[in-house]
Design an enzyme around this catalytic site. Structure first.
Site, short mmCIF file in Angstrom:
data_model
loop_
_atom_site.label_atom_id
_atom_site.label_comp_id
_atom_site.label_asym_id
_atom_site.label_seq_id
_atom_site.Cartn_x
_atom_site.Cartn_y
_atom_site.Cartn_z
N ALA A 157 0.84 -1.20 0.00
CA ALA A 157 0.00 0.00 0.00
C ALA A 157 0.88 1.25 0.00
CB ALA A 157 -0.92 0.00 1.22
N LYS A 158 0.44 2.25 -0.75
CA LYS A 158 1.16 3.54 -0.81
C LYS A 158 0.46 4.49 0.17
CE LYS A 158 2.91 6.83 -4.28
NZ LYS A 158 4.34 6.60 -4.07
N ILE A 159 0.97 4.51 1.40
CA ILE A 159 0.31 5.18 2.51
C ILE A 159 1.17 6.33 3.01
CG2 ILE A 159 -0.60 4.87 4.85
CD1 ILE A 159 -2.23 3.49 2.61
#
Length: 305
Positions: A157-159
């Site tokens: 995930a690109k968080i």
């Protein structure tokens, strides 16, 4: 400072750039849970087009799903909103930033019923590490900070909150006189840059870190496909920092960094100290694609119109 454009899309409505604001108690501001994307639009021979837009939208939704945020818009809605954001700002070439975040509501770690918000901004942005970096390469260092373990943060995930790790590593590198930092994973193998995937070339073979504990970069996957189409052998395997020291070539990929050579790592010259043949070939191929000059990859471009 980034060059402002005119309007930002917020929850289905365009607002003026200087009026695009959120409440100071916005949940994501305090606890870091927000999913975002970095996307580029390039001016090409047949007009402006967004590079691999559908893949970026897919990853945005995947990031939100992994972290249990339900985006209140469909993929079609988001795709159209991104295109319209570029159009309404009359941008020929730009960087695009969609962000999904938890809005104002009850405070505390548990988000409860805080609303899920979506904003999309776009603005003119040149080479992330500088034009000279693309042409001649950068100096990088191995960070003293370790990249996230897969059970500490879900690395697919690109968080937003994950990037505190990158900020610290970037600060360390810049204060030491380098342009970029490369982080190792918890086992001591090469993971990522602060916002880039890592490639090395050794004895004619292109190697990159497997998707065990890194973000699945869209530029990364594009370079793997391009290399294979050019009959360059590609291997996804773990490698060590000293394997980088003796590599013939190193380059970094990412939406912001595009395809950036590394000429020096930890004060060790890499190869000849200049961008190597494979790096230069893939970089040239990449810019040919995004500028609409290679019809083989036309399906990677979404015309803005």
């Amino acid at each position: 400072m980034d060059t402002p454009s005119q309007k930002i899309w917020m929850d289905g409505t365009f607002v003026e750039w200087n009026e695009a604001s959120v409440h100071v108690l916005t949940h994501s501001l305090h606890y870091g849970l927000a999913a975002f994307e970095g996307i580029r639009c390039y001016q090409g021979v047949e007009g402006s087009a967004i590079f691999r837009l559908s893949e970026h939208v897919d990853r945005l939704f995947e990031s939100a799903h992994i972290t249990m945020m339900t985006i209140p818009f469909s993929k079609k809605d988001v795709t159209e909103a991104i295109i319209e954001t570029v159009r309404i700002n009359d941008l020929k070439s730009c960087y695009i930033r969609p962000i999904v975040y938890l809005g104002y509501g009850p405070m505390g770690v548990y988000p409860g019923d805080n609303p899920v918000r979506l904003a999309i901004a776009a603005w003119p942005w040149g080479a992330y590490l500088g034009d000279d970096a693309l042409a001649n390469g950068i100096r990088a260092k191995i960070s003293s900070f370790t990249r996230h373990h897969v059970n500490v943060s879900m690395t697919r995930a690109k968080i937003s909150g994950y990037y505190v790790n990158s900020i610290l590593a970037k600060w360390e590198a810049k204060k030491s006189g380098y342009e970029e930092s490369i982080l190792l994973d918890p086992d001591g193998y090469v993971a990522e840059g602060t916002g880039e995937n890592v490639f090395i070339v050794s004895k004619g073979i292109l190697k990159t870190t497997p998707l065990t504990s890194i973000l699945e970069g869209i530029t990364r996957s594009s370079m793997i496909q391009l290399a294979r189409d050019k009959n360059i052998e590609v291997v996804e395997e773990r490698f060590t920092r000293d394997a980088m020291y003796v590599a013939d070539e190193i380059f970094l990929t990412g939406t912001a960094a595009e395809v950036t050579p590394v000429r020096e790592l930890d004060d060790r010259v890499i190869g000849s100290g200049k961008p190597g043949l494979i790096t230069s070939t893939l970089q040239k191929g990449f810019f040919s694609i995004v500028q609409g000059k290679d019809p083989v990859y036309a399906h990677w471009l979404m015309p803005v119109g």
